[in-house]
Design a protein around this motif. Structure first.
Motif, PDB file in Angstrom:
ATOM      1  N   UNK A  10       5.594   9.467   7.445  1.00 19.63           N
ATOM      2  CA  UNK A  10       6.675  10.048   6.656  1.00 19.63           C
ATOM      3  C   UNK A  10       7.982   9.374   7.015  1.00 19.63           C
ATOM      4  N   UNK A  11       9.068   9.827   6.362  1.00 19.12           N
ATOM      5  CA  UNK A  11      10.357   9.196   6.616  1.00 19.12           C
ATOM      6  C   UNK A  11      10.735   9.287   8.091  1.00 19.12           C
ATOM      7  N   UNK A  12      11.178   8.168   8.692  1.00 18.29           N
ATOM      8  CA  UNK A  12      11.141   6.831   8.102  1.00 18.29           C
ATOM      9  C   UNK A  12       9.721   6.283   8.072  1.00 18.29           C
ATOM     10  N   UNK A  13       9.359   5.674   6.964  1.00 17.99           N
ATOM     11  CA  UNK A  13       8.032   5.092   6.829  1.00 17.99           C
ATOM     12  C   UNK A  13       7.932   3.824   7.660  1.00 17.99           C
ATOM     13  N   UNK A  14       6.776   3.601   8.275  1.00 17.09           N
ATOM     14  CA  UNK A  14       6.549   2.407   9.077  1.00 17.09           C
ATOM     15  C   UNK A  14       5.784   1.380   8.247  1.00 17.09           C
ATOM     16  N   UNK A  15       6.412   0.252   7.979  1.00 24.44           N
ATOM     17  CA  UNK A  15       5.819  -0.810   7.183  1.00 24.44           C
ATOM     18  C   UNK A  15       5.339  -1.912   8.122  1.00 24.44           C
ATOM     19  N   UNK A  38       0.845  -1.188   0.000  1.00 27.91           N
ATOM     20  CA  UNK A  38       0.000   0.000   0.000  1.00 27.91           C
ATOM     21  C   UNK A  38       0.884   1.243   0.000  1.00 27.91           C
ATOM     22  N   UNK A  39       0.712   2.123  -1.007  1.00 29.46           N
ATOM     23  CA  UNK A  39       1.543   3.304  -1.134  1.00 29.46           C
ATOM     24  C   UNK A  39       1.066   4.439  -0.240  1.00 29.46           C
ATOM     25  N   UNK A  40       2.013   5.140   0.397  1.00 31.10           N
ATOM     26  CA  UNK A  40       1.708   6.381   1.105  1.00 31.10           C
ATOM     27  C   UNK A  40       2.848   7.381   0.883  1.00 31.10           C
ATOM     28  N   UNK A  41       3.490   7.365  -0.282  1.00 34.83           N
ATOM     29  CA  UNK A  41       4.593   8.253  -0.586  1.00 34.83           C
ATOM     30  C   UNK A  41       5.854   7.462  -0.893  1.00 34.83           C
ATOM     31  N   UNK A  42       6.902   8.165  -1.411  1.00 32.27           N
ATOM     32  CA  UNK A  42       8.179   7.526  -1.719  1.00 32.27           C
ATOM     33  C   UNK A  42       7.971   6.302  -2.602  1.00 32.27           C
ATOM     34  N   UNK A  43       7.277   6.508  -3.734  1.00 35.00           N
ATOM     35  CA  UNK A  43       6.879   5.396  -4.579  1.00 35.00           C
ATOM     36  C   UNK A  43       8.048   4.547  -5.054  1.00 35.00           C
ATOM     37  N   UNK A  44       9.132   5.167  -5.415  1.00 34.57           N
ATOM     38  CA  UNK A  44      10.265   4.396  -5.917  1.00 34.57           C
ATOM     39  C   UNK A  44      10.810   3.457  -4.858  1.00 34.57           C
ATOM     40  N   UNK A  45      10.889   3.917  -3.640  1.00 37.42           N
ATOM     41  CA  UNK A  45      11.387   3.082  -2.549  1.00 37.42           C
ATOM     42  C   UNK A  45      10.446   1.913  -2.297  1.00 37.42           C
ATOM     43  N   UNK A  46       9.151   2.178  -2.352  1.00 37.19           N
ATOM     44  CA  UNK A  46       8.175   1.100  -2.182  1.00 37.19           C
ATOM     45  C   UNK A  46       8.265   0.079  -3.311  1.00 37.19           C
ATOM     46  N   UNK A  84      13.458   3.989   5.334  1.00 31.76           N
ATOM     47  CA  UNK A  84      13.834   5.368   5.040  1.00 31.76           C
ATOM     48  C   UNK A  84      14.715   5.477   3.803  1.00 31.76           C
ATOM     49  N   UNK A  85      15.567   4.485   3.577  1.00 39.02           N
ATOM     50  CA  UNK A  85      16.494   4.528   2.449  1.00 39.02           C
ATOM     51  C   UNK A  85      16.601   3.142   1.821  1.00 39.02           C
ATOM     52  N   UNK A  93      11.825  -6.593  -4.112  1.00 36.96           N
ATOM     53  CA  UNK A  93      12.742  -7.366  -3.267  1.00 36.96           C
ATOM     54  C   UNK A  93      11.995  -8.483  -2.544  1.00 36.96           C
ATOM     55  N   UNK A  94      10.811  -8.175  -2.030  1.00 35.74           N
ATOM     56  CA  UNK A  94       9.994  -9.214  -1.403  1.00 35.74           C
ATOM     57  C   UNK A  94       9.583 -10.244  -2.446  1.00 35.74           C
ATOM     58  N   UNK A  95       9.249  -9.771  -3.641  1.00 37.25           N
ATOM     59  CA  UNK A  95       8.867 -10.687  -4.711  1.00 37.25           C
ATOM     60  C   UNK A  95       9.987 -11.645  -5.069  1.00 37.25           C
ATOM     61  N   UNK A  96      11.219 -11.141  -5.086  1.00 37.30           N
ATOM     62  CA  UNK A  96      12.357 -12.006  -5.391  1.00 37.30           C
ATOM     63  C   UNK A  96      12.532 -13.082  -4.322  1.00 37.30           C
ATOM     64  N   UNK A  97      12.251 -12.728  -3.068  1.00 36.69           N
ATOM     65  CA  UNK A  97      12.370 -13.705  -1.987  1.00 36.69           C
ATOM     66  C   UNK A  97      11.297 -14.778  -2.078  1.00 36.69           C
ATOM     67  N   UNK A  98      10.128 -14.421  -2.639  1.00 36.72           N
ATOM     68  CA  UNK A  98       9.022 -15.368  -2.720  1.00 36.72           C
ATOM     69  C   UNK A  98       8.936 -16.102  -4.056  1.00 36.72           C
ATOM     70  N   UNK A  99       9.665 -15.635  -5.049  1.00 36.24           N
ATOM     71  CA  UNK A  99       9.578 -16.239  -6.380  1.00 36.24           C
ATOM     72  C   UNK A  99       9.860 -17.736  -6.379  1.00 36.24           C
TER      73      UNK A  99
END
Length: 220
Positions: free
Chosen positions: A58-63, A7-15, A113-114, A21-27
């Motif tokens: 906001x940064x750091x975003x809480x996932x 779910x996006x809430x900003x920083x789209x590229x980072x998301x 955050x990064x 990255x999660x997809x690669x772990x589950x592939x």
């Protein structure tokens, strides 16, 4: 049996980077990618299980991580008897629970955050899934187990079920699918619960309509 929604809430590229990255772990586990909904999904005959990553702040975003299970027939039925939520129906979960209620020993959220945080977060999420997540999803993947969760104590609060109206709707559908002999009694118990919560009359009417539909419908 897994669906992952980011779910996006900003920083789209980072998301995006975290998502892939999660997809690669589950592939290696044969997950289906659904880019339009930022999902990875492995379905079964009657639905799928899900892992949901919800990001806020906001940064750091809480996932935060949620686990969910969808029984297609349950969701397709109840969303015919809701108001204003039908568009969400194809993506709804029959059970959706945050990590903190499943395994409080794991982080409530992951700080993003990064780019450097991504290779730290992904292994932590996978560790939770391996140690606790898969067991939870396996435990509640069936109609029988979900019926027990919803309907064993319908007058008592559940840490996993927070929306009383949706609990009532799903509860009576699950009980019907499980062919519970006390189904009519459960219908009355949930109706009484909703009256005590003083929910809107429209919702009470929708509940009564669903109960009446189930009363004369057979799934056998």
């Amino acid at each position: 049996n897994i669906c992952i929604i980011l779910i996006y809430t900003g920083l789209d590229r980072l998301y995006n980077r975290l998502y892939f990255a999660v997809g690669a772990a589950l592939k290696p586990l044969n997950f289906e990618e659904v880019p339009a909904k930022m999902q990875f999904r492995r379905t079964n005959k009657g639905g799928y299980s899900s892992v949901v990553l919800s990001a806020g702040g906001r940064q750091p975003t809480e996932v935060e991580v949620f686990l969910g299970i969808r029984i297609n027939l349950v969701e397709e039925l109840i969303y015919q008897f809701t108001s204003g939520l039908t568009g969400y129906g194809p993506y709804s979960a029959t059970l959706l629970v945050p990590t903190r209620k499943i395994a409080p020993e794991f982080p409530y959220f992951y700080s993003l955050a990064t780019n450097a945080d991504i290779p730290v977060i992904v292994p932590q999420i996978m560790q939770f899934l391996i140690q606790r997540g898969w067991t939870f999803l396996e435990k509640y993947h069936s109609v029988k187990s979900l019926d027990a969760l919803y309907n064993q104590e319908p007058t008592q609060k559940s840490p996993y079920l927070t929306n009383e109206f949706h609990r009532a709707l799903r509860g009576i559908v699950l009980a019907k699918l499980a062919q519970r002999p006390d189904w009519e009694h459960l219908v009355k118990q949930y109706q009484s619960n909703l009256h005590k919560k003083v929910i809107p009359e429209t919702q009470m009417q929708n509940y009564a309509r669903l109960a009446n539909f189930l009363r004369y419908h057979s799934f056998s």
